[in-house]
Motif scaffolding. Sequence first.
Motif, PDB file in Angstrom:
ATOM      1  N   GLY A  67       0.765  -1.245   0.000  1.00 23.46           N
ATOM      2  CA  GLY A  67       0.000   0.000   0.000  1.00 23.46           C
ATOM      3  C   GLY A  67       0.793   1.290   0.000  1.00 23.46           C
ATOM      4  O   GLY A  67       0.210   2.377   0.131  1.00 23.46           O
ATOM      5  N   THR A  68       2.102   1.214  -0.174  1.00 25.80           N
ATOM      6  CA  THR A  68       2.935   2.419  -0.122  1.00 25.80           C
ATOM      7  C   THR A  68       2.493   3.471  -1.137  1.00 25.80           C
ATOM      8  O   THR A  68       2.382   4.660  -0.819  1.00 25.80           O
ATOM      9  CB  THR A  68       4.412   2.058  -0.367  1.00 25.80           C
ATOM     10  N   THR A  69       2.221   3.034  -2.368  1.00 24.22           N
ATOM     11  CA  THR A  69       1.822   3.974  -3.415  1.00 24.22           C
ATOM     12  C   THR A  69       0.496   4.641  -3.077  1.00 24.22           C
ATOM     13  O   THR A  69       0.297   5.833  -3.344  1.00 24.22           O
ATOM     14  CB  THR A  69       1.694   3.250  -4.772  1.00 24.22           C
ATOM     15  N   LEU A  70      -0.420   3.875  -2.476  1.00 18.48           N
ATOM     16  CA  LEU A  70      -1.737   4.419  -2.111  1.00 18.48           C
ATOM     17  C   LEU A  70      -1.595   5.564  -1.112  1.00 18.48           C
ATOM     18  O   LEU A  70      -2.242   6.607  -1.248  1.00 18.48           O
ATOM     19  CB  LEU A  70      -2.617   3.324  -1.496  1.00 18.48           C
ATOM     20  N   VAL A  71      -0.759   5.358  -0.100  1.00 14.71           N
ATOM     21  CA  VAL A  71      -0.566   6.379   0.934  1.00 14.71           C
ATOM     22  C   VAL A  71       0.001   7.651   0.318  1.00 14.71           C
ATOM     23  O   VAL A  71      -0.479   8.764   0.591  1.00 14.71           O
ATOM     24  CB  VAL A  71       0.359   5.851   2.052  1.00 14.71           C
ATOM     25  N   GLU A  72       1.011   7.492  -0.545  1.00 16.42           N
ATOM     26  CA  GLU A  72       1.633   8.662  -1.172  1.00 16.42           C
ATOM     27  C   GLU A  72       0.647   9.394  -2.080  1.00 16.42           C
ATOM     28  O   GLU A  72       0.613  10.623  -2.113  1.00 16.42           O
ATOM     29  CB  GLU A  72       2.891   8.251  -1.937  1.00 16.42           C
ATOM     30  N   ALA A  73      -0.151   8.643  -2.822  1.00 15.33           N
ATOM     31  CA  ALA A  73      -1.134   9.286  -3.705  1.00 15.33           C
ATOM     32  C   ALA A  73      -2.153  10.080  -2.899  1.00 15.33           C
ATOM     33  O   ALA A  73      -2.496  11.211  -3.256  1.00 15.33           O
ATOM     34  CB  ALA A  73      -1.833   8.218  -4.552  1.00 15.33           C
ATOM     35  N   LYS A  74      -2.622   9.501  -1.807  1.00 16.37           N
ATOM     36  CA  LYS A  74      -3.589  10.207  -0.961  1.00 16.37           C
ATOM     37  C   LYS A  74      -2.982  11.481  -0.390  1.00 16.37           C
ATOM     38  O   LYS A  74      -3.612  12.550  -0.408  1.00 16.37           O
ATOM     39  CB  LYS A  74      -4.075   9.290   0.164  1.00 16.37           C
ATOM     40  N   LEU A  75      -1.739  11.393   0.096  1.00 14.60           N
ATOM     41  CA  LEU A  75      -1.063  12.557   0.669  1.00 14.60           C
ATOM     42  C   LEU A  75      -0.850  13.657  -0.371  1.00 14.60           C
ATOM     43  O   LEU A  75      -0.903  14.851  -0.047  1.00 14.60           O
ATOM     44  CB  LEU A  75       0.293  12.143   1.247  1.00 14.60           C
TER      45      LEU A  75
END
Length: 248
Positions: A67-75
């Motif tokens: 989920g690393t990419t998901l967190v960065e996209a949300k931020l």
Amino acid sequence: MAKNITKWEPEDFELETTTHWSFPNRGNWATHDAKWRGNWSPYVPRNILLRYSQEGDLVLDQFVGGGTTLVEAKLLNRNIIGVDVNDSALARCREKIDFKHEGANGKVYIRKGDARQLDFIPNDSIDLICTHPPYADIIQYSENIEEDLSNLKVNDFIKEMKAVAAESYRVLKKNKFCAVLMGDTRQKGNMVPMSFSVMRVFEESGFKLKELIIKEQHNCSATGFWKTNSVKHNFLLIAHEYLFIFRK
């Protein structure tokens, strides 16, 4: 809901400007951690998202894993579709994005699915692909999930990546970018340049290679068992990966 977060962004962040990326401190802001084996440093998707997309764009990570990419996209206020065949991965993803922070308004859509068949995503609808596939069977993420590409030997993995590349090309908008991080492996003492085989698969699907980035690895142990065997059997420990930036 994520709690006790004291740091929401990296300190002293600068956008990478060369084809050699190195992040000795892998990054622990927001909900990031290194507990999902093989997950990439959040510095990698942060750089990709900032350089190759805009706020409000729709991003795809079809091997979403930890989920690393998901967190960065949300931020970073990018909307993102995260796809994986593994329920354990998807459960972790839901946990990781379960936070509220002022300015972090990216919408996250999590979907169980196969990267080789993204029939729920229309043609030419994605603004950026940002993904980190498994490296064949180097790390196996499941035992009995038939669609899990991490259970395949190198040659079979490369064959299945042809369908992944074709679907990536189909869903991506023209002139947009597809970022893929891949590593190599060693068999019977010899290097197997798996990453370049994947690169060729994407080129054969129609993509042009915009950038080839060498990403330094810092989590490979050079002490004890591996250091001894490296000298004894005369081989070098693999300490890099390749980040391919393709353009449609």
